[in-house]
Design a protein around this motif. Structure first.
Motif, PDB file in Angstrom:
ATOM      1  N   ASP A 126       7.217 -86.201 -68.992  1.00 50.61           N
ATOM      2  CA  ASP A 126       8.050 -86.356 -67.796  1.00 50.61           C
ATOM      3  C   ASP A 126       8.088 -85.081 -66.968  1.00 50.61           C
ATOM      4  O   ASP A 126       8.108 -85.137 -65.729  1.00 50.61           O
ATOM      5  N   LEU A 127       8.092 -83.932 -67.651  1.00 48.02           N
ATOM      6  CA  LEU A 127       8.072 -82.673 -66.904  1.00 48.02           C
ATOM      7  C   LEU A 127       6.724 -82.477 -66.226  1.00 48.02           C
ATOM      8  O   LEU A 127       6.664 -82.086 -65.050  1.00 48.02           O
ATOM      9  N   VAL A 128       5.650 -82.774 -66.928  1.00 52.82           N
ATOM     10  CA  VAL A 128       4.320 -82.650 -66.325  1.00 52.82           C
ATOM     11  C   VAL A 128       4.202 -83.587 -65.126  1.00 52.82           C
ATOM     12  O   VAL A 128       3.616 -83.236 -64.095  1.00 52.82           O
ATOM     13  N   ALA A 129       4.797 -84.768 -65.220  1.00 52.48           N
ATOM     14  CA  ALA A 129       4.725 -85.743 -64.129  1.00 52.48           C
ATOM     15  C   ALA A 129       5.385 -85.231 -62.854  1.00 52.48           C
ATOM     16  O   ALA A 129       5.048 -85.693 -61.753  1.00 52.48           O
ATOM     17  N   ARG A 130       6.294 -84.282 -62.976  1.00 57.36           N
ATOM     18  CA  ARG A 130       6.941 -83.741 -61.778  1.00 57.36           C
ATOM     19  C   ARG A 130       5.947 -82.997 -60.883  1.00 57.36           C
ATOM     20  O   ARG A 130       6.226 -82.763 -59.700  1.00 57.36           O
ATOM     21  N   GLY A 131       4.804 -82.633 -61.439  1.00 53.29           N
ATOM     22  CA  GLY A 131       3.769 -82.031 -60.614  1.00 53.29           C
ATOM     23  C   GLY A 131       3.204 -82.974 -59.563  1.00 53.29           C
ATOM     24  O   GLY A 131       2.548 -82.538 -58.615  1.00 53.29           O
ATOM     25  N   ARG A 132       3.481 -84.254 -59.700  1.00 54.07           N
ATOM     26  CA  ARG A 132       2.975 -85.233 -58.746  1.00 54.07           C
ATOM     27  C   ARG A 132       3.915 -85.445 -57.559  1.00 54.07           C
ATOM     28  O   ARG A 132       3.610 -86.235 -56.649  1.00 54.07           O
ATOM     29  N   ALA A 133       5.045 -84.760 -57.533  1.00 59.78           N
ATOM     30  CA  ALA A 133       6.036 -84.955 -56.478  1.00 59.78           C
ATOM     31  C   ALA A 133       5.472 -84.794 -55.061  1.00 59.78           C
ATOM     32  O   ALA A 133       5.867 -85.543 -54.152  1.00 59.78           O
ATOM     33  N   PRO A 134       4.559 -83.852 -54.807  1.00 58.85           N
ATOM     34  CA  PRO A 134       4.060 -83.701 -53.428  1.00 58.85           C
ATOM     35  C   PRO A 134       3.325 -84.927 -52.895  1.00 58.85           C
ATOM     36  O   PRO A 134       3.099 -85.029 -51.686  1.00 58.85           O
ATOM     37  N   TYR A 135       2.967 -85.852 -53.778  1.00 54.84           N
ATOM     38  CA  TYR A 135       2.191 -87.018 -53.359  1.00 54.84           C
ATOM     39  C   TYR A 135       3.062 -88.264 -53.184  1.00 54.84           C
ATOM     40  O   TYR A 135       2.554 -89.345 -52.917  1.00 54.84           O
ATOM     41  N   HIS A 136       4.376 -88.097 -53.351  1.00 58.05           N
ATOM     42  CA  HIS A 136       5.268 -89.244 -53.292  1.00 58.05           C
ATOM     43  C   HIS A 136       6.216 -89.145 -52.092  1.00 58.05           C
ATOM     44  O   HIS A 136       6.516 -88.057 -51.607  1.00 58.05           O
ATOM     45  N   SER A 137       6.688 -90.290 -51.659  1.00 52.90           N
ATOM     46  CA  SER A 137       7.714 -90.377 -50.631  1.00 52.90           C
ATOM     47  C   SER A 137       8.574 -91.589 -50.949  1.00 52.90           C
ATOM     48  O   SER A 137       8.392 -92.248 -51.980  1.00 52.90           O
ATOM     49  N   MET A 138       9.503 -91.899 -50.078  1.00 52.08           N
ATOM     50  CA  MET A 138      10.372 -93.063 -50.293  1.00 52.08           C
ATOM     51  C   MET A 138       9.555 -94.345 -50.415  1.00 52.08           C
ATOM     52  O   MET A 138       9.964 -95.308 -51.063  1.00 52.08           O
ATOM     53  N   PHE A 139       8.387 -94.367 -49.784  1.00 49.74           N
ATOM     54  CA  PHE A 139       7.601 -95.597 -49.724  1.00 49.74           C
ATOM     55  C   PHE A 139       6.379 -95.558 -50.636  1.00 49.74           C
ATOM     56  O   PHE A 139       5.579 -96.483 -50.635  1.00 49.74           O
ATOM     57  N   GLN A 140       6.219 -94.478 -51.385  1.00 46.77           N
ATOM     58  CA  GLN A 140       5.076 -94.354 -52.287  1.00 46.77           C
ATOM     59  C   GLN A 140       5.576 -94.317 -53.719  1.00 46.77           C
ATOM     60  O   GLN A 140       6.460 -93.518 -54.056  1.00 46.77           O
ATOM     61  N   HIS A 141       5.012 -95.141 -54.552  1.00 42.81           N
ATOM     62  CA  HIS A 141       5.429 -95.241 -55.933  1.00 42.81           C
ATOM     63  C   HIS A 141       4.340 -94.682 -56.852  1.00 42.81           C
ATOM     64  O   HIS A 141       3.242 -94.335 -56.412  1.00 42.81           O
ATOM     65  N   TRP A 142       4.652 -94.620 -58.113  1.00 46.65           N
ATOM     66  CA  TRP A 142       3.728 -94.095 -59.120  1.00 46.65           C
ATOM     67  C   TRP A 142       2.430 -94.915 -59.106  1.00 46.65           C
ATOM     68  O   TRP A 142       2.460 -96.146 -59.084  1.00 46.65           O
ATOM     69  N   THR A 143       1.300 -94.217 -59.083  1.00 47.88           N
ATOM     70  CA  THR A 143       0.007 -94.876 -58.951  1.00 47.88           C
ATOM     71  C   THR A 143      -0.881 -94.575 -60.152  1.00 47.88           C
ATOM     72  O   THR A 143      -0.564 -93.717 -60.989  1.00 47.88           O
ATOM     73  N   GLN A 144      -2.000 -95.237 -60.213  1.00 49.99           N
ATOM     74  CA  GLN A 144      -2.987 -94.954 -61.253  1.00 49.99           C
ATOM     75  C   GLN A 144      -3.522 -93.537 -61.120  1.00 49.99           C
ATOM     76  O   GLN A 144      -3.856 -92.890 -62.115  1.00 49.99           O
ATOM     77  N   ALA A 145      -3.612 -93.040 -59.873  1.00 50.60           N
ATOM     78  CA  ALA A 145      -4.058 -91.665 -59.666  1.00 50.60           C
ATOM     79  C   ALA A 145      -3.065 -90.683 -60.266  1.00 50.60           C
ATOM     80  O   ALA A 145      -3.463 -89.663 -60.870  1.00 50.60           O
ATOM     81  N   ASP A 146      -1.766 -90.959 -60.118  1.00 52.45           N
ATOM     82  CA  ASP A 146      -0.742 -90.111 -60.737  1.00 52.45           C
ATOM     83  C   ASP A 146      -0.880 -90.136 -62.256  1.00 52.45           C
ATOM     84  O   ASP A 146      -0.833 -89.098 -62.920  1.00 52.45           O
ATOM     85  N   GLU A 147      -1.035 -91.334 -62.790  1.00 50.39           N
ATOM     86  CA  GLU A 147      -1.169 -91.497 -64.238  1.00 50.39           C
ATOM     87  C   GLU A 147      -2.371 -90.709 -64.761  1.00 50.39           C
ATOM     88  O   GLU A 147      -2.292 -90.016 -65.787  1.00 50.39           O
ATOM     89  N   ALA A 148      -3.488 -90.787 -64.053  1.00 53.66           N
ATOM     90  CA  ALA A 148      -4.700 -90.089 -64.477  1.00 53.66           C
ATOM     91  C   ALA A 148      -4.523 -88.580 -64.389  1.00 53.66           C
ATOM     92  O   ALA A 148      -4.973 -87.836 -65.268  1.00 53.66           O
TER      93      ALA A 148
END
Length: 272
Positions: free
Chosen positions: A102-124
């Motif tokens: 969960d902490l590592v996943a916070r590195g994906r914050a710059p790619y998210h907005s109110m209208f963008q959800h977790w993606t396969q790219a984030d997962e990868a």
């Protein structure tokens, strides 16, 4: 001494930087060579971390500019900048009860907005970051349960998951034992070899000389030397900047410069 090269992506130009009214560096012009592993070295209080924080936009210059691709960092939107520059500060505190993944996943914050959800790219990106930092088996563990070396790898994994071309690290080996220091430096070299620009503030001259392709040497808020380790790590530079009498020899393993301090009671290097 400086390297002659084209204008780098990340550049401080005639920048005056500091904290409130305490100016650390004035009219500082220095760039980070693209694709380099740059180590910023110098004695305590010389302005190393201050310069890194200016490169990360944590500090705004009182005068002059810090530029990315010719644009002032202050003019770049935060999320846009966070897709280009990633920072690992000196001290990082994880929220209580957070797990490694969960902490590592916070590195994906710059790619998210109110209208963008977790993606396969984030997962990868998270999966790859955990794998490269050898944290996959620890991904479900609480960060607070880990050793100091493991926690530092978690923060590096979060930075890696951010997928920025430039990675900035402020004294990343502090508080790590010698084995974990070299493990982390090897990891940073892997990032550099993959094409990332890595910039780290380091205290250990021999680690800097072994791993970095480019050194920036600071003293009293100014850059006194910049170039390759063989250009910069000299007897004269070590004595001028650190007040340390030393020999500089070739490392028997890597052939990079190796600083060997001399007994201060021994005869001077240059009699007369």
């Amino acid at each position: 001494m400086t390297d002659s090269a084209s204008t780098p992506r990340l550049l401080a130009r005639e920048a005056t930087i500091g904290y409130d009214r305490a100016i650390v560096s004035q009219n500082l012009t220095v760039g980070i060579p693209d694709g380099s592993f740059t180590a910023i070295i110098g004695p305590n209080g010389c302005g190393k971390s201050t310069l890194l924080r200016a490169f990360a936009r944590v500090l705004a210059p009182a005068a002059g500019q810090v530029l990315l691709d010719g644009t002032s960092l202050q003019a770049i939107r935060s999320k846009e900048l966070a897709r280009e520059l990633g920072l690992l500060p000196q001290s990082s505190l994880a929220p209580d009860g957070i797990r490694v993944a969960d902490l590592v996943a916070r590195g994906r914050a710059p790619y998210h907005s109110m209208f963008q959800h977790w993606t396969q790219a984030d997962e990868a990106a998270v999966r790859d970051a955990l794998a490269v930092t050898r944290l996959t088996e620890l991904s479900g563990r609480l960060v607070e349960e880990l050793s100091g070396g493991q926690r530092q790898r978690v923060w590096v994994a979060m930075l890696l998951a951010q997928q920025t071309p430039v990675m900035l690290l402020d004294e990343p080996t502090t508080f790590l034992d010698i084995a974990h220091q070299f493990e982390l430096m090897e990891l940073l070299r892997t990032f550099h070899d993959s094409g990332k620009t890595v910039v780290a503030v380091l205290h250990d001259l021999n680690q800097a000389a072994r791993y970095a392709s480019h050194l920036i040497v600071m003293k009293d808020g100014t850059v006194v030397a910049a170039g390759s380790p063989h250009q910069v790590i000299t007897v004269e530079c070590i004595e001028e900047v650190f007040g340390l009498r030393a020999l500089v020899i070739d490392d028997p393993v890597t052939a990079t410069p190796l600083v060997v301090p001399l007994d201060p009671r021994s005869a001077p290097l240059h009699p007369g």
